[in-house]
Scaffold this motif. Structure first.
Motif, PDB file in Angstrom:
ATOM      1  N   TYR A 174       0.827  -1.189   0.054  1.00 54.41           N
ATOM      2  CA  TYR A 174       0.066   0.059   0.034  1.00 54.41           C
ATOM      3  C   TYR A 174       0.780   1.318  -0.051  1.00 54.41           C
ATOM      4  O   TYR A 174       1.904   1.135   0.409  1.00 54.41           O
ATOM      5  CB  TYR A 174      -0.821  -0.048   1.085  1.00 54.41           C
ATOM      6  N   TYR A 208      -0.775 -10.467  -2.214  1.00 58.96           N
ATOM      7  CA  TYR A 208       0.208  -9.814  -1.312  1.00 58.96           C
ATOM      8  C   TYR A 208       0.375 -10.484   0.166  1.00 58.96           C
ATOM      9  O   TYR A 208      -0.494 -11.004   0.383  1.00 58.96           O
ATOM     10  CB  TYR A 208       0.372  -8.257  -1.295  1.00 58.96           C
ATOM     11  N   ARG A 229      -2.286 -12.727   1.324  1.00 58.68           N
ATOM     12  CA  ARG A 229      -3.565 -12.393   1.146  1.00 58.68           C
ATOM     13  C   ARG A 229      -4.107 -12.552  -0.103  1.00 58.68           C
ATOM     14  O   ARG A 229      -3.370 -12.414  -1.242  1.00 58.68           O
ATOM     15  CB  ARG A 229      -4.016 -11.008   1.603  1.00 58.68           C
ATOM     16  N   HIS A 232      -7.458  -8.572  -3.792  1.00 58.87           N
ATOM     17  CA  HIS A 232      -8.577  -7.943  -3.330  1.00 58.87           C
ATOM     18  C   HIS A 232      -8.589  -6.355  -3.300  1.00 58.87           C
ATOM     19  O   HIS A 232      -7.461  -5.922  -3.507  1.00 58.87           O
ATOM     20  CB  HIS A 232      -9.253  -8.276  -1.813  1.00 58.87           C
ATOM     21  N   HIS A 234     -10.472  -2.984  -1.386  1.00 59.96           N
ATOM     22  CA  HIS A 234     -11.333  -2.590  -0.206  1.00 59.96           C
ATOM     23  C   HIS A 234     -12.453  -1.704  -0.675  1.00 59.96           C
ATOM     24  O   HIS A 234     -11.919  -0.638  -1.445  1.00 59.96           O
ATOM     25  CB  HIS A 234     -10.327  -1.884   0.613  1.00 59.96           C
TER      26      HIS A 234
END
Ligand code: BEZ
Ligand code: FE
Length: 299
Positions: A174, A208, A229, A232, A234
């Motif tokens: 991120y 990731y 994970r 995806h 969010h």
């Protein structure tokens, strides 16, 4: 079932003081708020039972204390290691399930929730529909994500709903984890138009690993688990008069759907990215309707 000494597992012939747990619980004073009394009483009971059941040694207890301290030292406004530790033992997902079931003894039709995770920022930029959240990423598959926000009961469009979106970059980071990304990369807030429509360009998400260099990573290692994970995106969707939904949508083709390191996948949140022709800005499309439950609905 709890016994009068406040503990489920202290048998009459226990080698441990059978009155101790209740004594600790009863140390709470009369000014303790009822919910605090309930939650802390229960926590003390369960944690004492846990220690007795495992005959926890001083070294093991201290190793746990040190992990908590380590998590605290690593945490700041860009990193929440305490939350991450809860995530890898499934606690955030369990609390999400409890919250969703309580709030949404509502309509089954509303979009399901999923955990917030530690990388949300409150100050994402407000962007126009049809703009992009992708800046300086040249190895991603650009996706046009769009759809309508709908009332889960009437199925009518909801105008003026806010959609907060965030995702990791193709390097698995991120923007707040990565000095090479511009501030607020891969984040934005969009508002639905009069037809309930929203639309923006984003990346097809990629899997990731959750941060692996702190106590949560250590725990994963000790438990012989991988940190990944599934891919995806969010979302937080909200509009006055409706229950807000915090969720994530998952790419159906992802290999980690069955073993998300933080246990957040729900079947209804798995989506398909499809090829998009005739749009020079994107090669993929994701149409995703969001169904919001009206506040006060109880079916
Ligand atoms: C995330 O989805 O961003 C996330 C959730 C839990 C732990 C780490 C990351
Ligand atoms: Fe994430």
């Amino acid at each position: 079932m709890a016994t009068t000494n406040g503990s489920a597992n202290v048998a009459a012939d226990s080698r441990f003081d059978p009155t101790f747990t209740q004594h600790v619980i009863e140390a709470m004073g009369p000014k303790t708020a009822p919910r605090m009394r309930q939650v802390m009483g229960s926590l003390i009971r369960h944690i004492h039972d846990f220690a007795r059941e495992n005959e926890l040694t001083i070294d093991e207890w201290m190793a746990g204390v040190e992990m908590i301290n380590w998590a605290g030292k690593m945490s700041d406004n860009k990193r929440n290691e305490g939350q991450l530790m809860c995530d890898v033992i499934g606690l955030e997902s369990l609390v999400d399930e409890i919250t969703f079931k309580r709030a949404a003894e509502t309509t089954d039709a509303a979009t399901a929730s999923a955990i917030l995770g530690p990388f949300f920022r409150h100050d994402a930029p407000i962007l126009e529909n049809e703009s992009t959240i992708v800046h300086g990423v040249d190895d991603g598959e650009i996706t046009y994500m769009h759809g309508k926000v709908l009332d889960s009961v009437t199925k009518k469009p909801v105008a003026g709903a806010w959609i907060d979106v965030w995702q990791a970059s193709t390097n698995g980071l991120y923007e707040q984890q990565d000095n090479d990304q511009v501030e607020h990369n891969l984040r934005g807030k969009f508002k639905t138009d009069d037809n309930g429509h929203y639309g923006f360009y984003c990346l097809r998400p990629t899997p990731y690993p959750v941060p692996f260099d702190g106590p949560a990573g250590k725990l994963l290692q000790l438990l012989n688990r991988h940190p990944f994970r599934p891919a995806h995106i969010h979302l937080i969707v909200q509009r006055e008069g409706y229950k807000p939904v915090t969720t994530q949508i998952f790419d159906r083709r992802d290999p980690y759907l069955e073993n998300d390191s933080v246990f957040a996948v729900k079947d209804s949140l798995i989506v398909d990215f499809t090829p998009l022709k005739g749009n020079p800005k994107a090669t993929l499309e994701l149409e995703y309707p969001v169904l919001l439950a009206p506040q006060g609905e109880s079916h």
